[in-house]
Design a protein around this motif. Structure first.
Motif, short mmCIF file in Angstrom:
data_model
loop_
_atom_site.label_atom_id
_atom_site.label_comp_id
_atom_site.label_asym_id
_atom_site.label_seq_id
_atom_site.Cartn_x
_atom_site.Cartn_y
_atom_site.Cartn_z
N GLN A 42 117.74 -9.23 -4.01
CA GLN A 42 117.69 -8.98 -2.57
C GLN A 42 116.67 -9.86 -1.86
N TYR A 43 115.93 -10.67 -2.62
CA TYR A 43 114.90 -11.52 -2.05
C TYR A 43 115.25 -13.01 -2.03
N ASN A 44 116.24 -13.43 -2.80
CA ASN A 44 116.56 -14.85 -2.90
C ASN A 44 117.39 -15.32 -1.71
N SER A 45 117.10 -16.51 -1.23
CA SER A 45 117.81 -17.05 -0.05
C SER A 45 119.29 -17.32 -0.31
N LEU A 46 119.69 -17.45 -1.57
CA LEU A 46 121.09 -17.71 -1.91
C LEU A 46 121.88 -16.43 -2.24
N SER A 47 121.28 -15.30 -2.01
CA SER A 47 121.93 -14.03 -2.35
C SER A 47 122.59 -13.38 -1.15
N VAL A 48 123.78 -12.83 -1.37
CA VAL A 48 124.47 -12.09 -0.30
C VAL A 48 123.82 -10.73 -0.06
N TRP A 49 122.88 -10.34 -0.92
CA TRP A 49 122.18 -9.06 -0.79
C TRP A 49 120.87 -9.20 -0.02
N ASN A 50 120.48 -10.42 0.35
CA ASN A 50 119.24 -10.64 1.09
C ASN A 50 119.53 -10.50 2.58
N GLN A 51 119.12 -9.38 3.16
CA GLN A 51 119.44 -9.12 4.56
C GLN A 51 118.71 -10.04 5.53
N TYR A 52 117.74 -10.80 5.04
CA TYR A 52 117.02 -11.75 5.89
C TYR A 52 117.46 -13.19 5.63
N GLY A 53 118.28 -13.40 4.62
CA GLY A 53 118.75 -14.73 4.27
C GLY A 53 120.03 -15.10 4.99
N THR A 54 120.39 -16.34 4.89
CA THR A 54 121.58 -16.87 5.56
C THR A 54 122.86 -16.12 5.19
N PHE A 55 123.02 -15.78 3.93
CA PHE A 55 124.31 -15.27 3.46
C PHE A 55 124.39 -13.74 3.38
N GLY A 56 123.29 -13.08 3.74
CA GLY A 56 123.28 -11.62 3.75
C GLY A 56 122.84 -11.03 5.07
N ASN A 57 122.52 -11.90 6.02
CA ASN A 57 122.06 -11.50 7.34
C ASN A 57 123.26 -11.12 8.21
N GLU A 58 123.23 -9.97 8.81
CA GLU A 58 124.39 -9.49 9.57
C GLU A 58 124.71 -10.31 10.82
N TYR A 59 123.82 -11.23 11.20
CA TYR A 59 124.05 -12.03 12.40
C TYR A 59 124.46 -13.47 12.11
N ASN A 60 124.36 -13.91 10.87
CA ASN A 60 124.69 -15.29 10.54
C ASN A 60 126.20 -15.46 10.37
N SER A 61 126.75 -16.54 10.87
CA SER A 61 128.20 -16.74 10.82
C SER A 61 128.74 -17.01 9.42
N HIS A 62 127.86 -17.32 8.45
CA HIS A 62 128.29 -17.57 7.08
C HIS A 62 127.97 -16.40 6.15
N SER A 63 127.57 -15.30 6.74
CA SER A 63 127.12 -14.15 5.96
C SER A 63 128.25 -13.20 5.57
N ALA A 64 128.10 -12.61 4.40
CA ALA A 64 129.06 -11.62 3.92
C ALA A 64 128.93 -10.30 4.67
N THR A 65 127.79 -10.08 5.33
CA THR A 65 127.57 -8.79 6.01
C THR A 65 127.77 -8.85 7.52
N ASN A 66 128.19 -9.99 8.04
CA ASN A 66 128.47 -10.12 9.46
C ASN A 66 129.86 -9.54 9.75
N SER A 67 129.90 -8.51 10.57
CA SER A 67 131.15 -7.80 10.86
C SER A 67 132.14 -8.57 11.72
N TYR A 68 131.70 -9.70 12.28
CA TYR A 68 132.55 -10.44 13.21
C TYR A 68 132.87 -11.87 12.78
N THR A 69 132.27 -12.32 11.70
CA THR A 69 132.45 -13.72 11.30
C THR A 69 133.87 -14.04 10.83
#
Length: 108
Positions: A42-69
């Motif tokens: 949950q701490y690595n920048s390449l993880s989909v579980w990192n809510q502060y990282g590019t791929f786990g942040n709900e606001y980033n367009s490349h994230s798995a947790t963005n509800s609108y991407t």
């Protein structure tokens, strides 16, 4: 479903097609379910579980947790796109990260 995605890799739809790990049992060092590994932490920048990282942040367009991407991580196996890891319920062929984890973490 878990057998279908077993061994598949996650590739970001960013400009580098960033590798985000694979769907494998939690003992695999590259597994997204290995919480001590690069892609499952949950701490690595390449993880989909990192809510502060590019791929786990709900606001980033490349994230798995963005509800609108429309550009979440792809689930790829044998050079074919099986679907997408995405919280976007309107994206065809997608599964949410938490559902994938609930269904498959202990099954692989």
């Amino acid at each position: 479903m878990c057998e279908i995605v077993k061994g598949a890799v996650l590739i970001a739809q960013d400009d580098k097609n960033t590798y985000l790990g694979k769907i494998a049992n939690s003992y695999d060092s590259e597994s997204i379910f290995n919480e001590y590994g690069t892609y499952g932490s949950q701490y690595n920048s390449l993880s989909v579980w990192n809510q502060y990282g590019t791929f786990g942040n709900e606001y980033n367009s490349h994230s798995a947790t963005n509800s609108y991407t429309s550009t979440p991580p792809m689930i790829i196996k044998n050079k074919k796109i099986l679907g997408y890891l995405s919280a976007n319920k309107n994206l065809r062929g997608s599964i949410t990260p938490n559902l994938l984890k609930a269904l498959c973490k202990d099954e692989l």
